[in-house]
Enzyme design. Structure first.
Site, mmCIF file in Angstrom:
data_model
loop_
_atom_site.group_PDB
_atom_site.id
_atom_site.type_symbol
_atom_site.label_atom_id
_atom_site.label_comp_id
_atom_site.label_asym_id
_atom_site.label_seq_id
_atom_site.Cartn_x
_atom_site.Cartn_y
_atom_site.Cartn_z
ATOM 1 N N GLU A 199 10.840 41.932 36.155
ATOM 2 C CA GLU A 199 10.998 40.488 36.223
ATOM 3 C C GLU A 199 9.644 39.824 36.441
ATOM 4 O OE1 GLU A 199 14.038 39.658 39.207
ATOM 5 O OE2 GLU A 199 14.894 41.644 38.836
ATOM 6 N N GLU A 225 17.345 30.421 38.112
ATOM 7 C CA GLU A 225 18.269 30.863 39.154
ATOM 8 C C GLU A 225 17.950 30.134 40.448
ATOM 9 O OE1 GLU A 225 19.535 34.911 41.631
ATOM 10 O OE2 GLU A 225 18.002 34.992 40.071
#
Length: 435
Positions: free
Chosen positions: A239, A350
């Site tokens: 990520e 997110e």
């Protein structure tokens, strides 16, 4: 008290476990959304030796306090390496210039005694962008400060950074615990994704914002996920992106970050350089440092390009940030499934919603405005691509978009000649339709 305990225990949830159902084309979107509502990471159970680490707990005893300080000092020695130069950033960060083969990655038994690898061949079709020099990306280097050749800039971890975590062992990590009920779901997403093929990398340009985060124990991020595994205990992820995380960094600056795990966040992996794993090769970018400038509503837009790809020769996963700047790599031996390829790529935002006082958080995703507002108002991912089996950058095929709480944060995709595949996403959180 119950609200405080819930907020203290919040940790980033896993969107990936829900996404396994996206592989089943017979499921309707309604069913997909209902499944997404069931995913969360509830409070973790702290170990007896570190459960009183947080300064919010005011009942420390002298022996526990001593053990806490010992644990912190031991952790400092692992992640804060001796430096040849120290730089004080305007935002309060301390940047240590550490000899490259003394960085935390080389504490790993597989890397001990070695040195960083030379850069690999970039994917075909990749063009270095002309634009801002690396020193213009981050606050610590704005006044011309640099780290010498042969060193890497590392954001120094301070005592207060660790004190904000639930424990020394959990600092810089995402904890994995699941509870299948909607009341515990605190992680909300708006993402584009591709799946069903073998992927060897991903690329996109993301505009950077400084979203408002309501609680210290919430965050807002925008990133690329490289994913493989069964979406169980063997989940592998890489990520990278930008995030605002007051708990991790102690402020509200958007910061460049990385993460990795090979066991669904159980024991492996960490943010940035807070454990042995990612090998940094660049002396001008500090992972975890603040990005500057950021975009403004109805004003100037600042975006960064991220490219993650698997080196066909050695199998390591490399990261490029900004205008053609190689940051470093995740060694292939860190992973199981990602030693071969990824089975899914996600792009998007997110947030953590801790439901303060029983209402939805006002923590913003992206710009804090819905996707329909478009350019200069909404946040975006553009020129979304993947790397294929032959090390070619190609447009992301069959890019799908999904928001699991569209009244709070939404997403709209599109395609044109200038931006290729793109989407706008984000939102304000709490609003009349998201109470």
């Amino acid at each position: 008290m119950r609200t405080r305990a819930r907020r203290r225990g919040r940790r980033r949830g896993s969107f990936f476990l829900d996404m396994i159902f996206l592989f089943r084309p017979c499921f309707s979107n309604i069913l997909l959304l209902s499944i997404l509502l069931l995913s969360s990471y509830p409070s973790s159970v702290l170990s007896s030796e570190t459960k009183n680490l947080s300064p919010r707990n005011q009942t420390l005893r002298p022996l526990e306090e001593l053990n806490k300080l010992k644990a912190i000092n031991q952790h400092f020695r692992k992640i804060n390496k001796p430096s040849v130069k120290t730089i004080h950033s305007p935002d309060g960060d301390i940047i240590d210039c550490v000899v490259s083969h003394h960085q935390p990655a080389f504490d790993h038994p597989r890397l001990r005694g070695q040195r960083p690898l030379d850069p690999p061949e970039r994917p075909r079709g990749h063009k270095k962008r002309r634009g801002l020099r690396p020193k213009s990306f981050q606050l610590w280097s704005m006044e011309g400060e640099t780290c010498p050749e042969g060193t890497v800039p590392i954001r120094r971890t301070k005592e207060e950074d660790i004190l904000r975590a639930n424990s020394v062992s959990s600092f810089g990590k995402k904890l994995r615990h699941f509870k299948r009920d909607t009341s515990s779901n605190g992680h909300e997403h708006a993402v584009g994704y591709v799946s069903g093929e073998k992927y060897y990398g991903a690329k996109a340009s993301i505009n950077v914002w400084a979203p408002k985060v309501q609680s210290q124990y919430e965050f807002s991020l925008s990133q690329i996920w490289i994913i493989s595994g069964s979406f169980g205990n063997d989940l592998n992820t890489i990520e990278a992106g930008w995030q605002v995380s007051p708990e991790l960094y102690g402020d509200n600056y958007p910061r460049f970050f990385t993460y990795w795990t090979n066991d669904a966040y159980q024991a492996t992996g960490c943010y940035n350089l807070l454990c042995s794993g990612f090998v940094q090769t660049n002396n001008q970018i500090a992972i975890g440092a603040a990005i500057s400038p950021s975009s403004s509503y109805k004003g100037g837009q600042f975006d960064v390009t991220l490219l993650i790809w698997k080196d066909p020769k050695h199998g390591n996963w490399w990261l490029e940030f900004g205008s053609g700047v190689l940051v470093g790599y995740w060694p292939s031996f860190l992973f199981t499934h990602l030693r071969e390829h990824a089975s899914m790529v996600q792009y998007g935002g997110e947030v953590v919603n801790s439901s303060p006082f029983g209402a939805h958080t006002s923590t913003q995703m992206g710009s804090g405005h819905f996707a329909e507002q478009g350019f200069t108002k909404s946040s975006y991912f553009r020129n979304i691509q993947v790397v294929d089996w032959d090390n070619n950058l190609v447009p992301s095929p069959n890019l799908k978009v999904l928001a699991d709480h569209p009244n709070c944060y939404d997403i709209q995709g599109g395609s044109n000649r200038a931006w290729g595949n793109y989407f706008y996403y984000g939102g304000p959180g709490k609003n009349p339709k998201c109470p």
